[in-house]
Enzyme design. Sequence first.
Site, PDB file in Angstrom:
ATOM      1  N   GLU A 248      32.743  75.531   2.267  1.00 33.42           N
ATOM      2  CA  GLU A 248      31.318  75.912   2.283  1.00 33.42           C
ATOM      3  C   GLU A 248      30.785  75.888   3.723  1.00 33.42           C
ATOM      4  OE1 GLU A 248      29.091  74.105  -0.954  1.00 33.42           O
ATOM      5  OE2 GLU A 248      27.232  74.345   0.183  1.00 33.42           O
TER       6      GLU A 248
ATOM      7  N   LYS B 270      25.567  66.681  -6.293  1.00 38.36           N
ATOM      8  CA  LYS B 270      26.605  67.613  -5.821  1.00 38.36           C
ATOM      9  C   LYS B 270      26.535  67.724  -4.296  1.00 38.36           C
ATOM     10  CE  LYS B 270      28.488  71.841  -4.846  1.00 38.36           C
ATOM     11  NZ  LYS B 270      28.345  72.667  -3.636  1.00 38.36           N
TER      12      LYS B 270
ATOM     13  N   ASP C   4      42.385  61.429  -3.214  1.00 38.29           N
ATOM     14  CA  ASP C   4      42.201  62.030  -4.534  1.00 38.29           C
ATOM     15  C   ASP C   4      40.695  62.210  -4.765  1.00 38.29           C
ATOM     16  OD1 ASP C   4      41.955  62.595  -7.211  1.00 38.29           O
ATOM     17  OD2 ASP C   4      43.373  61.074  -7.881  1.00 38.29           O
TER      18      ASP C   4
ATOM     19  N   HIS D 250      21.698  78.660   5.355  1.00 38.41           N
ATOM     20  CA  HIS D 250      22.895  79.147   4.676  1.00 38.41           C
ATOM     21  C   HIS D 250      23.184  80.579   5.069  1.00 38.41           C
ATOM     22  CE1 HIS D 250      23.748  76.557   0.890  1.00 38.41           C
ATOM     23  NE2 HIS D 250      23.833  75.875   1.999  1.00 38.41           N
TER      24      HIS D 250
END
Length: 423
Positions: free
Chosen positions: A82, A256, A272, A369
């Site tokens: 991202e 998130k 992990d 963004h």
Amino acid sequence: MVRSDLPGFYRLPIAERRRLMSEMAGLGQDELALLERMGALDEATADRMVENAIGVLPLPLGIATNFRINGRDYLIPMAIEEPSVIAAASNAARLAREGGGFTAKCSEPIMIGQILLEGVKDSGKAAKAILAKKKEIIKMANSFDETLVRLGGGAREIEVRRLRENMLAVHLLVDVRDAMGANAVNTMCEGVAPIIEKASGGKKTMAILSNLATSRMAEASVVYLGEVVGKEVVNGVVSAYRFAAADPYRCATHNKGIMNGIDAVAIATGNDWRAIEAGAHAYAATNGYSPLTKWEKTEEGNLRGSIRLPIAAGIVGGATRTNPIARISLKILGIKTAQELAQVMASVGLAQNFAAIRALSTEGIQKGHMKLHARNIAITAGATGGEIEAVASRMVEEGKVSVDGARGIMAKKPGRKQLGTRK
Ligand code: MEV
């Protein structure tokens, strides 16, 4: 038609598997050549790491700058696709420096392993019988990993939880030191299951670690000075937090954003990340789904933020060692223990959350963004070198970020004969 039953596929050499895939999927020579590029992970290692390997999937590895944690500067490797994440973390860390940076801590690296029993007739009696054998169980668990014990870790405690009628969860708490610990804990749990079954009179359904690692907690806090970030940001971040606390739909996105940062460090260091994700969201859901961070305005008008979550991350074993880039990432971080890594991850998560909700509650996320996204679009349209930035900026200024838009801008440039055709 493609067939997916490929007996013996796993036995083929990696080059042969690739050739077969290329035939079946109709890959071109150029695509096959891309699959052959293994980067830093040699074929033999990749082939040992997973079954049926045919290549590697590269991700950008970047460095988040400006982090100061517990008075020490860190350069933090992050692997992520991202575009805005590393820039946002670095920017949030730069602003945090003005207030002294991040303060972080971490509990002892204790993982929880579960031995899950059913058919337990009298759970009170079974719990007593299991706890009466605590010393024996712990001693036996430790006999399965003498190296861990030598390094100062090992099984520490037993807990018994009654779940439903006839169902018991026995928890084995294991200090895994600098490992993530899944292997050590799973081996110990399977190893002690027979004595636990016998004492309880029940039957083991399974023995496996829990990813809800509530005995391995990391915390970080930060103060953003009102005079540095401005009143609008202080108030905006607090409001954004209140929405995350009020609404699980918003909260999922809030969390998130936190995990954008934590996962990227986990991936860069060969950890992990699915385990860390599972732990984070399960922890967030313990009392109704809640934000992993908290934000408040101080009496002085500053913004105080904190984060608390389980982080099961290691610096030894698994891909932290087999992946040479993960080893390099750990070297760049210069950390000495798994606990220090968890402190870094918690700080990055907090910074990432600040960056996201600061942007969202002020100018909105799309402006930043879009700038980064526009670069990718410019490249797709065929821009190269310095042209990429110029075309991207122009698209953002014009408010039209698209491949056609980029081609249009490039076509207007004098001296540019050919338009990009990359798809
Ligand atoms: C995007 O990857 C992450 C954000 O959606 C996080 C948030 O909304 O807080 C920007």
